[in-house]
Design an enzyme around this catalytic site. Structure first.
Site, PDB file in Angstrom:
ATOM      1  CD  GLU A  41      46.669  60.137  25.227  1.00  0.00           C
ATOM      2  OE1 GLU A  41      46.432  59.058  25.810  1.00  0.00           O
ATOM      3  OE2 GLU A  41      47.398  60.224  24.215  1.00  0.00           O
ATOM      4  CE  LYS A 110      50.772  59.147  23.165  1.00  0.00           C
ATOM      5  NZ  LYS A 110      49.401  58.590  23.020  1.00  0.00           N
ATOM      6  CB  CYS A 144      49.032  57.658  26.933  1.00  0.00           C
ATOM      7  SG  CYS A 144      47.866  56.270  27.008  1.00  0.00           S
TER       8      CYS A 144
HETATM    9  O1  LIG Z   1      50.431  51.448  25.571  1.00  0.00           O
HETATM   10  C1  LIG Z   1      49.238  51.140  25.690  1.00  0.00           C
HETATM   11  O2  LIG Z   1      48.884  49.996  25.933  1.00  0.00           O
HETATM   12  C2  LIG Z   1      48.159  52.166  25.528  1.00  0.00           C
HETATM   13  C3  LIG Z   1      48.685  53.429  24.907  1.00  0.00           C
HETATM   14  C4  LIG Z   1      47.626  54.348  24.463  1.00  0.00           C
HETATM   15  O3  LIG Z   1      46.459  54.028  24.472  1.00  0.00           O
HETATM   16  C5  LIG Z   1      47.990  55.706  24.051  1.00  0.00           C
HETATM   17  O4  LIG Z   1      49.171  56.077  24.019  1.00  0.00           O
HETATM   18  O5  LIG Z   1      47.082  56.490  23.748  1.00  0.00           O
END
Ligand SMILES: O=C(O)CCC(=O)C(=O)O
Length: 266
Positions: A41, A110, A144
């Site tokens: 990402e 996303k 993510c």
């Molecule tokens: O869910 C998490 O603990 C991390 C999510 C995150 O860092 C993101 O989505 O960029």
């Protein structure tokens, strides 16, 4: 299907450096002749410099150029991680997928923005879920934080996805969540999960977890990285899904009537 996961150590706020690193890692990965490359990402910037509009890639153009060039040069499919993609004054966290001919086939924004880091204040969420095929194999995407929402992966599995690609910038502080969630999504949906995290540091000395992994539909870890920059490679034996289904067909045991209604996929 041979996959290669580029667990990049991203230079914070330095697109030229990260793009050069993408070229270098791709050349290295291609020695094993993978069918698909996966990036993490926000690999062009790290997670993420502010104000994001000053750093974002206008219409994803610089990122798409690099992805198109390398997918065509090496005749490899690329699931291009994500990019901070400015469309006018709105910024999306966008994943582009390129096929072996260098053609853009899929765009996913996303859908679940990470509220605790303020991502919701800086980015716009996507409103659609996507599936795509790579060499005839149906695939899906979760970026993510998206992986915390089992409904998304289940929805994709119900659409017939065999492989879920997960680009991430997940912090080391919640490594156990990362490892548990990607594995659970594989087991419960009986799909392959190919998950690519960043390594190194992000904004405010955020330590990223690395630990990218390639997991089979039985939850076996086919390959797993440590915290440092590396390339993971593995072959997905897609036929294993049929064997698992013959032993334990969770999809035919679902009680759909008891669950939430489905929303149309686009
Ligand atoms: O869910 C998490 O603990 C991390 C999510 C995150 O860092 C993101 O989505 O960029």
């Amino acid at each position: 299907m041979k996959v290669a996961v580029l667990q990049m150590e991203v230079a914070f706020g330095a697109p030229e450096k990260n793009i050069a690193n993408f070229y270098r890692l791709t050349e290295q990965a291609m020695a094993q002749r993978p069918d698909v490359l996966l990036l993490p990402e926000l690999w062009r910037l790290g997670f993420y410099p502010r104000p994001i509009l000053d750093y974002a890639d206008a219409d994803g153009a610089q990122t798409r150029r690099a992805l198109a060039e390398l997918s065509a040069r090496y005749q490899v499919n690329i699931v291009g991680g994500t990019v901070a993609n400015a469309i006018g004054r709105q910024v999306f966290n966008t994943c582009y997928v390129f096929d072996r001919t260098g053609r853009l086939t899929t765009t996913y924004h996303k859908t679940h923005l990470f509220t605790p880091s303020g991502e919701k204040d800086d980015f716009q969420p996507g409103d659609s879920v996507v599936t795509f095929t790579l060499d005839g194999v149906k695939c899906g995407l979760a970026v993510c934080y998206d992986i915390r929402f089992p409904e998304l992966a289940r929805r994709l599995a119900l659409e017939g996805v065999a492989v879920l690609f997960v680009p991430a910038a997940w912090p080391l502080a919640r490594l156990i969540h990362w490892q548990t969630l990607i594995r659970a999504r594989a087991i419960e949906n009986q799909i392959f999960v190919v998950a690519c995290n960043e390594s190194g540091t992000g904004a405010g000395d955020l330590q990223l977890a690395g630990h990218s992994a390639i997991i089979d539909p039985w939850g076996e870890i086919l390959a797993q990285a440590g915290e440092q920059e590396t390339i993971l490679q593995s072959t997905l034996r897609l036929a294993v899904r049929q064997q698992i289904k013959e032993n334990m067909d969770v999809f035919s045991d679902r009680r759909e009537r008891l669950y939430l209604p489905k929303i149309p996929i686009s």
